[in-house]
Design a protein around this motif. Structure first.
Motif, PDB file in Angstrom:
ATOM      1  N   SER A   1      45.257  41.305  27.566  1.00 22.49           N
ATOM      2  CA  SER A   1      45.426  40.525  28.783  1.00 22.49           C
ATOM      3  C   SER A   1      46.586  41.064  29.608  1.00 22.49           C
TER       4      SER A   1
ATOM      5  N   ILE B   1      48.732  39.446  30.976  1.00 20.91           N
ATOM      6  CA  ILE B   1      49.903  38.570  30.839  1.00 20.91           C
ATOM      7  C   ILE B   1      50.510  38.651  29.437  1.00 20.91           C
TER       8      ILE B   1
ATOM      9  N   PHE C   1      47.728  38.337  38.818  1.00 17.93           N
ATOM     10  CA  PHE C   1      49.193  38.415  38.779  1.00 17.93           C
ATOM     11  C   PHE C   1      49.879  37.354  39.633  1.00 17.93           C
TER      12      PHE C   1
ATOM     13  N   ARG D   1      53.229  35.638  38.914  1.00 15.89           N
ATOM     14  CA  ARG D   1      54.527  36.293  39.148  1.00 15.89           C
ATOM     15  C   ARG D   1      55.039  36.036  40.566  1.00 15.89           C
TER      16      ARG D   1
ATOM     17  N   ASP E   1      58.863  36.040  40.163  1.00 12.76           N
ATOM     18  CA  ASP E   1      59.403  36.579  38.916  1.00 12.76           C
ATOM     19  C   ASP E   1      60.657  37.393  39.247  1.00 12.76           C
TER      20      ASP E   1
ATOM     21  N   PHE F   1      51.504  43.582  37.049  1.00 13.02           N
ATOM     22  CA  PHE F   1      51.189  42.762  35.887  1.00 13.02           C
ATOM     23  C   PHE F   1      52.402  42.462  35.009  1.00 13.02           C
ATOM     24  N   VAL F   2      52.350  41.308  34.361  1.00 11.73           N
ATOM     25  CA  VAL F   2      53.347  40.973  33.347  1.00 11.73           C
ATOM     26  C   VAL F   2      53.372  42.057  32.275  1.00 11.73           C
ATOM     27  N   SER F   3      52.188  42.498  31.858  1.00 12.14           N
ATOM     28  CA  SER F   3      52.094  43.509  30.795  1.00 12.14           C
ATOM     29  C   SER F   3      52.750  44.824  31.198  1.00 12.14           C
TER      30      SER F   3
END
Length: 329
Positions: free
Chosen positions: A169, A171, A208, A211, A217, A270-272
């Protein structure tokens, strides 16, 4: 002088690619795949895939990322068996392609048709995906072409549930990303290296938006976030889900190490992606990749080959589909 410099750069890249492949891939004696698998049965196979892939990307530069993403999704779900390409049937309405909206299926069908025209019933759709991903790196990234082992066969099973269980994912936090890749036999280095594919392609805002809203974020560049908010509405305020380029800094259709510079600057979606800055080791890899394009390209080629060996079907397992979107009757 310019020509000499270009040749030197090409030779240097070839050395890096060759070294990375030697260090990162299993020997052919250990691998179920082979280089030049179709050398006798269909010697035109790889050249045909390359020619059609080049034409597709030159006609629409966004297709490079689409083909690369199809290969990644295919390999991570049930192994590199072309199960991502199968259409729903009366007996199985919930196939992999129902889980996530991906592009490139028509392009793969076009490549397959060209290969079938020269060698009917010989080259698997799974190998076509692998060759097309390799050729995408060449066309969209300026890579020197590299060997992609082949001999994969096509699976006959495709289940939406398998996508939900296997695709990482956007996230995910770093420990979960590492575990996800490890489950496929890939290392932390492979994770960082292959993440460079986010230097091209597109994403929906919904992936996303967390964020951006309700607050930005703090790891995201504020100016970058403000620009995204002009395109991506707050959740619940509109039924629209716009698409934006993964790379909003340079050419969004070029596979390159620009991703790592964007990451260092807080300009990724993305968080990832941003999670790769959350450990000393992965952050150092990001910094190295940002400053050394040739080394990253060699590592990316090796990691792509390594990914292409995940849970492959070979020998008499599976089948060679006549059409990539349906199993043989």
């Amino acid at each position: 002088m310019a020509t000499s410099a270009c040749k030197s750069k090409t030779m240097l890249l070839m050395v890096f690619v060759a070294a990375a492949l030697v260090m990162s891939t299993p020997s052919l004696a250990q691998s179920p795949l082979q280089y030049n698998f179709y050398g006798s049965s269909c010697p035109q196979a790889e050249a045909t895939v390359r020619s059609v892939t080049e034409g597709i990307i030159k006609n629409d530069t966004t297709m490079g990322a689409a083909l690369m993403r199809l290969f990644f999704h295919d390999c991570f779900v049930r192994g590199c068996d072309a199960s991502i390409l199968l259409d729903p049937t009366a007996n199985n309405t919930q196939v992999e392609k129902k889980a996530i909206a991906l592009r490139g299926y028509d392009a793969v069908n076009k490549i397959k048709a060209a290969v079938e025209a020269v060698c009917p019933g010989v080259v698997s759709c799974a190998d076509i995906l692998a060759f097309a991903a390799r050729d995408t790196a060449v066309v969209s990234g300026g890579f020197t072409t590299f060997y992609m082992p082949s001999g994969r066969r096509d699976g006959v099973v495709s289940r939406l549930f398998d996508v939900l269980q296997n695709i990482p994912s956007p996230i995910l936090k770093l420990p979960d990303l590492i575990n996800n890749f490890a489950a496929k036999g890939l290392t932390v280095d492979d994770l960082v290296t292959l993440s460079g594919a986010h230097s091209f392609g597109q994403a929906h805002c919904s992936v996303f938006n967390g964020r951006l809203y309700p607050t930005v974020d703090p790891t995201m560049n504020a100016t970058f976030a403000d620009a995204l908010k002009t395109v991506c509405p707050a959740p619940g305020t509109s039924g629209a889900d716009p698409v934006v380029s993964n790379n909003r800094v340079t050419d969004p259709n070029v596979l390159s190490n620009q991703y790592y510079s964007n990451l260092v600057a807080g300009k990724v979606l993305f968080v990832s992606d941003q999670q790769l800055m959350n450990s000393t080791y992965t952050a150092a890899k990001v910094a190295n990749n940002s400053g050394d394009a040739a080394t990253w390209m060699g590592q990316f080629a090796a990691a792509l080959v390594k990914m292409g060996s995940i849970q492959v079907l070979t020998g008499t397992a599976g089948q060679v589909r006549k059409y990539c979107n349906v199993v043989n009757s």
